[in-house]
Write an enzyme that holds these catalytic residues in place. Sequence first.
Site, PDB file in Angstrom:
ATOM      1  N   GLU A   1       0.958   3.881   1.855  1.00 24.88           N
ATOM      2  CA  GLU A   1       1.456   4.285   3.178  1.00 24.88           C
ATOM      3  C   GLU A   1       2.625   3.406   3.621  1.00 24.88           C
ATOM      4  OE1 GLU A   1      -3.156   4.597   3.529  1.00 24.88           O
ATOM      5  OE2 GLU A   1      -1.702   3.461   2.348  1.00 24.88           O
TER       6      GLU A   1
ATOM      7  N   CYS B   1      -2.562  -0.264   7.373  1.00 29.17           N
ATOM      8  CA  CYS B   1      -1.776   0.963   7.297  1.00 29.17           C
ATOM      9  C   CYS B   1      -1.905   1.794   8.567  1.00 29.17           C
ATOM     10  CB  CYS B   1      -2.176   1.756   6.065  1.00 29.17           C
ATOM     11  SG  CYS B   1      -1.722   0.908   4.533  1.00 29.17           S
TER      12      CYS B   1
ATOM     13  N   CYS C   1      -6.315   2.082   5.675  1.00 27.72           N
ATOM     14  CA  CYS C   1      -6.985   0.836   6.047  1.00 27.72           C
ATOM     15  C   CYS C   1      -6.457   0.376   7.412  1.00 27.72           C
ATOM     16  CB  CYS C   1      -6.713  -0.224   4.970  1.00 27.72           C
ATOM     17  SG  CYS C   1      -5.010  -0.844   4.996  1.00 27.72           S
TER      18      CYS C   1
ATOM     19  N   HIS D   1       0.857  -1.184   0.000  1.00 29.88           N
ATOM     20  CA  HIS D   1       0.000   0.000   0.000  1.00 29.88           C
ATOM     21  C   HIS D   1       0.895   1.235   0.000  1.00 29.88           C
ATOM     22  CE1 HIS D   1      -3.982  -1.790   1.714  1.00 29.88           C
ATOM     23  NE2 HIS D   1      -3.371  -2.653   0.921  1.00 29.88           N
TER      24      HIS D   1
END
Length: 148
Positions: free
Chosen positions: A54, A85, A82, A52
């Site tokens: 992040e 993260c 999410c 992801h």
Amino acid sequence: MSDSKFMLEALKEAKNAFKQGEVPVGAVIVSNGKIVAKGQNKRETEHNSLCHAEIEAINEACRVLGRWRLDGCILYVTLEPCPMCTGAIINSRIDRVVFGAYDEKAGSMGTMVNLCELDYNHRPAIVGGYMESECKQVLTEFFSGLRK
């Protein structure tokens, strides 16, 4: 630089992800007023569910700064983090998170749940919905293209 300038940099990362066929989410991490790391979704490219934006940015910031504690840093990300993260943000001790679009399906900084309200050892400050329409637009364009 102001929040808007840093969010525009995160949007550039999101647009780069879009070009790669990735869900267009971008992130930048700022320390002492300077960008120290950038990230974009790479799940499809890397065939890895952990990639992801992040997480990519946190990994780079740790490498660049030479430490795992990212206190004093601000994360700008185009989509609400999410659960994975958000956990990484808490564990890396990032001071502040500024996110754009709210995530109705997995948002863990206020939409579905706010993991930062739990009694963990660190709670970042959160600014949600910052430049929301610009961040949402990139996602809308991407998903409408998939549906065609």
